[in-house]
Design a protein around this motif. Structure first.
Motif, PDB file in Angstrom:
ATOM      1  N   ASP A   1       0.831  -1.209   0.000  1.00  0.00           N
ATOM      2  CA  ASP A   1       0.000   0.000   0.000  1.00  0.00           C
ATOM      3  C   ASP A   1       0.860   1.251   0.000  1.00  0.00           C
ATOM      4  OD1 ASP A   1      -2.538  -1.281   0.140  1.00  0.00           O
ATOM      5  OD2 ASP A   1      -2.108  -1.769   2.239  1.00  0.00           O
ATOM      6  N   SER A   2       0.344   2.277  -0.670  1.00  0.00           N
ATOM      7  CA  SER A   2       1.046   3.570  -0.635  1.00  0.00           C
ATOM      8  C   SER A   2       1.023   4.080   0.800  1.00  0.00           C
ATOM      9  CB  SER A   2       0.339   4.588  -1.533  1.00  0.00           C
ATOM     10  OG  SER A   2       0.338   4.120  -2.855  1.00  0.00           O
ATOM     11  N   PRO A   3       2.133   4.586   1.304  1.00  0.00           N
ATOM     12  CA  PRO A   3       2.138   5.060   2.688  1.00  0.00           C
ATOM     13  C   PRO A   3       1.189   6.239   2.880  1.00  0.00           C
ATOM     14  CG  PRO A   3       4.173   5.682   1.546  1.00  0.00           C
ATOM     15  CD  PRO A   3       3.429   4.792   0.626  1.00  0.00           C
ATOM     16  N   MET A   4       0.467   6.228   4.012  1.00  0.00           N
ATOM     17  CA  MET A   4      -0.389   7.362   4.361  1.00  0.00           C
ATOM     18  C   MET A   4       0.456   8.344   5.158  1.00  0.00           C
ATOM     19  SD  MET A   4      -3.691   5.159   5.682  1.00  0.00           S
ATOM     20  CE  MET A   4      -4.833   6.487   6.005  1.00  0.00           C
ATOM     21  N   GLY A   5       0.012   9.575   5.222  1.00  0.00           N
ATOM     22  CA  GLY A   5       0.709  10.546   6.063  1.00  0.00           C
ATOM     23  C   GLY A   5       0.574  10.175   7.530  1.00  0.00           C
ATOM     24  N   SER A   6       1.466  10.667   8.376  1.00  0.00           N
ATOM     25  CA  SER A   6       1.454  10.284   9.798  1.00  0.00           C
ATOM     26  C   SER A   6       0.148  10.693  10.484  1.00  0.00           C
ATOM     27  CB  SER A   6       2.656  10.871  10.536  1.00  0.00           C
ATOM     28  OG  SER A   6       2.614  12.284  10.471  1.00  0.00           O
ATOM     29  N   ALA A   7      -0.408  11.853  10.113  1.00  0.00           N
ATOM     30  CA  ALA A   7      -1.666  12.307  10.728  1.00  0.00           C
ATOM     31  C   ALA A   7      -2.803  11.350  10.353  1.00  0.00           C
ATOM     32  CB  ALA A   7      -2.003  13.723  10.272  1.00  0.00           C
ATOM     33  N   ALA A   8      -2.813  10.912   9.069  1.00  0.00           N
ATOM     34  CA  ALA A   8      -3.858   9.992   8.610  1.00  0.00           C
ATOM     35  C   ALA A   8      -3.709   8.623   9.301  1.00  0.00           C
ATOM     36  CB  ALA A   8      -3.782   9.826   7.098  1.00  0.00           C
ATOM     37  N   GLU A   9      -2.453   8.168   9.484  1.00  0.00           N
ATOM     38  CA  GLU A   9      -2.197   6.886  10.174  1.00  0.00           C
ATOM     39  C   GLU A   9      -2.698   6.949  11.621  1.00  0.00           C
ATOM     40  OE1 GLU A   9      -1.279   4.070   9.111  1.00  0.00           O
ATOM     41  OE2 GLU A   9      -0.085   4.325   7.295  1.00  0.00           O
ATOM     42  N   GLU A  10      -2.431   8.070  12.285  1.00  0.00           N
ATOM     43  CA  GLU A  10      -2.869   8.249  13.688  1.00  0.00           C
ATOM     44  C   GLU A  10      -4.390   8.266  13.781  1.00  0.00           C
ATOM     45  OE1 GLU A  10      -1.010  11.602  15.619  1.00  0.00           O
ATOM     46  OE2 GLU A  10       0.989  10.884  15.077  1.00  0.00           O
ATOM     47  N   ALA A  11      -5.036   8.941  12.828  1.00  0.00           N
ATOM     48  CA  ALA A  11      -6.511   9.010  12.817  1.00  0.00           C
ATOM     49  C   ALA A  11      -7.100   7.617  12.593  1.00  0.00           C
ATOM     50  CB  ALA A  11      -6.986   9.967  11.722  1.00  0.00           C
ATOM     51  N   LEU A  12      -6.460   6.842  11.705  1.00  0.00           N
ATOM     52  CA  LEU A  12      -6.926   5.480  11.429  1.00  0.00           C
ATOM     53  C   LEU A  12      -6.769   4.608  12.683  1.00  0.00           C
ATOM     54  CD1 LEU A  12      -7.912   3.201   9.607  1.00  0.00           C
ATOM     55  CD2 LEU A  12      -5.574   2.975   8.709  1.00  0.00           C
ATOM     56  N   ALA A  13      -5.613   4.696  13.348  1.00  0.00           N
ATOM     57  CA  ALA A  13      -5.366   3.900  14.567  1.00  0.00           C
ATOM     58  C   ALA A  13      -6.391   4.246  15.650  1.00  0.00           C
ATOM     59  CB  ALA A  13      -3.950   4.148  15.076  1.00  0.00           C
ATOM     60  N   ALA A  14      -6.675   5.540  15.820  1.00  0.00           N
ATOM     61  CA  ALA A  14      -7.641   5.981  16.840  1.00  0.00           C
ATOM     62  C   ALA A  14      -9.041   5.449  16.520  1.00  0.00           C
ATOM     63  CB  ALA A  14      -7.659   7.507  16.928  1.00  0.00           C
ATOM     64  N   ALA A  15      -9.406   5.506  15.216  1.00  0.00           N
ATOM     65  CA  ALA A  15     -10.730   5.015  14.798  1.00  0.00           C
ATOM     66  C   ALA A  15     -10.843   3.506  15.029  1.00  0.00           C
ATOM     67  CB  ALA A  15     -10.968   5.357  13.327  1.00  0.00           C
ATOM     68  N   ILE A  16      -9.750   2.778  14.753  1.00  0.00           N
ATOM     69  CA  ILE A  16      -9.758   1.317  14.958  1.00  0.00           C
ATOM     70  C   ILE A  16      -9.957   1.001  16.439  1.00  0.00           C
ATOM     71  CG2 ILE A  16      -8.269  -0.748  14.964  1.00  0.00           C
ATOM     72  CD1 ILE A  16      -7.132   0.290  12.251  1.00  0.00           C
ATOM     73  N   LEU A  17      -9.226   1.691  17.320  1.00  0.00           N
ATOM     74  CA  LEU A  17      -9.347   1.421  18.761  1.00  0.00           C
ATOM     75  C   LEU A  17     -10.752   1.753  19.274  1.00  0.00           C
ATOM     76  CD1 LEU A  17      -5.857   2.606  20.085  1.00  0.00           C
ATOM     77  CD2 LEU A  17      -6.660   0.266  19.774  1.00  0.00           C
ATOM     78  N   GLU A  18     -11.368   2.770  18.675  1.00  0.00           N
ATOM     79  CA  GLU A  18     -12.756   3.114  19.035  1.00  0.00           C
ATOM     80  C   GLU A  18     -13.701   1.963  18.664  1.00  0.00           C
ATOM     81  OE1 GLU A  18     -15.454   6.759  17.755  1.00  0.00           O
ATOM     82  OE2 GLU A  18     -13.426   7.424  18.310  1.00  0.00           O
ATOM     83  N   SER A  19     -13.472   1.384  17.481  1.00  0.00           N
ATOM     84  CA  SER A  19     -14.300   0.261  17.038  1.00  0.00           C
ATOM     85  C   SER A  19     -14.037  -0.987  17.875  1.00  0.00           C
ATOM     86  CB  SER A  19     -14.046  -0.049  15.558  1.00  0.00           C
ATOM     87  OG  SER A  19     -14.756   0.857  14.757  1.00  0.00           O
ATOM     88  N   VAL A  20     -12.787  -1.160  18.310  1.00  0.00           N
ATOM     89  CA  VAL A  20     -12.455  -2.288  19.197  1.00  0.00           C
ATOM     90  C   VAL A  20     -13.289  -2.179  20.476  1.00  0.00           C
ATOM     91  CG1 VAL A  20     -10.665  -3.381  20.615  1.00  0.00           C
ATOM     92  CG2 VAL A  20     -10.098  -2.585  18.315  1.00  0.00           C
TER      93      VAL A  20
END
Length: 296
Positions: free
Chosen positions: A122-141
């Motif tokens: 996958d094309s790398p996402m920017g660090s801000a986008a990666e952090e937002a994705l990680a936060a959203a995943i933990l919310e869904s967890v």
């Protein structure tokens, strides 16, 4: 604050999105001796494992848990790369087989089609986008775990009602054993007299000697302690069910104690009817313990 009993079996799923990706969190739980967690995380998300384990540990105390995270990036994006190590392994295997197997040489598209030889990066996402994705995943967890806890509690409520039915059954059997006339010294003396009359028609045995023997037999056959302990265990089990929370281990220990008393009662029983009550007790206790195995 008390909680209802919870089952150890359940399933929950929580999908989610973040800029650049969509994902799904799935959590499944079955019976386990302790809390056993297996993780299946999408490639590149291993850094979230510690946080996810922590969330699971806070939500659950027992069960064999399988957590799965699937992530799909938006668009095809990224590069298609040859995994050189996988390719080398395939070519070495082909070279080894070529002298031993009479077959056409494989085509390039066939080799590249083998699993693991071509990889989508996958094309790398920017660090801000990666952090937002990680936060959203933990919310869904957290959401998936809340749903799982609810599902396990609903199943636990059903199991609790089954356990209470079994305890009522055990209590009724204890009351039957308690009231059984074969337990009295008079009944034992009468039976002893009859047995002796059948065996020794011509021999007179003094009444006081018969009374002593009847007392000895009554003492050996006394199930007072077993009945008292069974009654105490019934009260303890009902208290644990009413208090709720993670009571599975304590209920399992109590079920073992129930079984021990029922075995002793069967061994001491001095009448066929008492033995039958003891066997019914063992059957009800086995059913109780079977249900207890599902409790957190």
């Amino acid at each position: 604050m008390s909680h209802s009993l919870a089952s150890m079996t359940g399933y929950a799923r929580a999908p989610g999105t973040a800029p650049g990706a969509a994902f799904t969190c799935e959590v499944k739980s079955v019976n386990g001796r302790g809390l056993d967690i297996r993780m299946r995380l999408a490639p590149g998300f291993d850094t979230l494992e510690g946080d996810i384990r922590q969330l699971i540990g806070k939500a659950l105390s027992r069960g064999s848990i399988t957590f799965t995270l699937n992530v799909e990036r938006d668009g095809a994006g990224g590069d298609l790369l040859v995994n050189q190590q996988a390719l080398a392994t395939v070519l070495a295997a082909l070279a080894d087989l070529s002298g031993r197997v009479d077959a056409d040489r494989p085509r390039l598209d066939g080799i590249l089609g083998l699993k693991g030889v071509l990889e989508q990066r996958d094309s790398p996402m920017g660090s801000a986008a990666e952090e937002a994705l990680a936060a959203a995943i933990l919310e869904s967890v957290a959401q998936a775990l809340a749903d799982l806890v609810l599902a396990r509690r609903q199943e636990g409520t059903h199991i609790a009602s089954v356990l209470l039915e079994r305890l009522d059954e055990i209590e009724a059997l204890v009351a039957r054993a308690e009231a059984h006339p074969a337990r009295s010294r008079d009944a034992i003396l009468t039976r002893l007299r009859q047995q002796l009359a059948d065996l020794t028609a011509d021999i007179a045995i003094p009444d006081d000697r018969l009374a002593q023997e009847a007392l000895l037999l009554a003492t050996k056959a006394d199930i007072r302690e077993e009945l008292d302990r069974l009654t105490a265990h019934i009260a303890s089990a009902r208290q644990l069910i009413a208090a709720g929370g993670p009571a599975g281990r304590r209920l399992d220990f109590l079920a073992q104690e129930f079984n021990r008393e029922a075995n002793t009662l069967c061994a001491k029983a001095n009448a066929v009817e008492l033995t039958a009550i003891g066997l019914d007790l063992k059957a009800a206790i086995d059913q109780l313990r079977e249900q207890v195995q599902n409790i957190e």
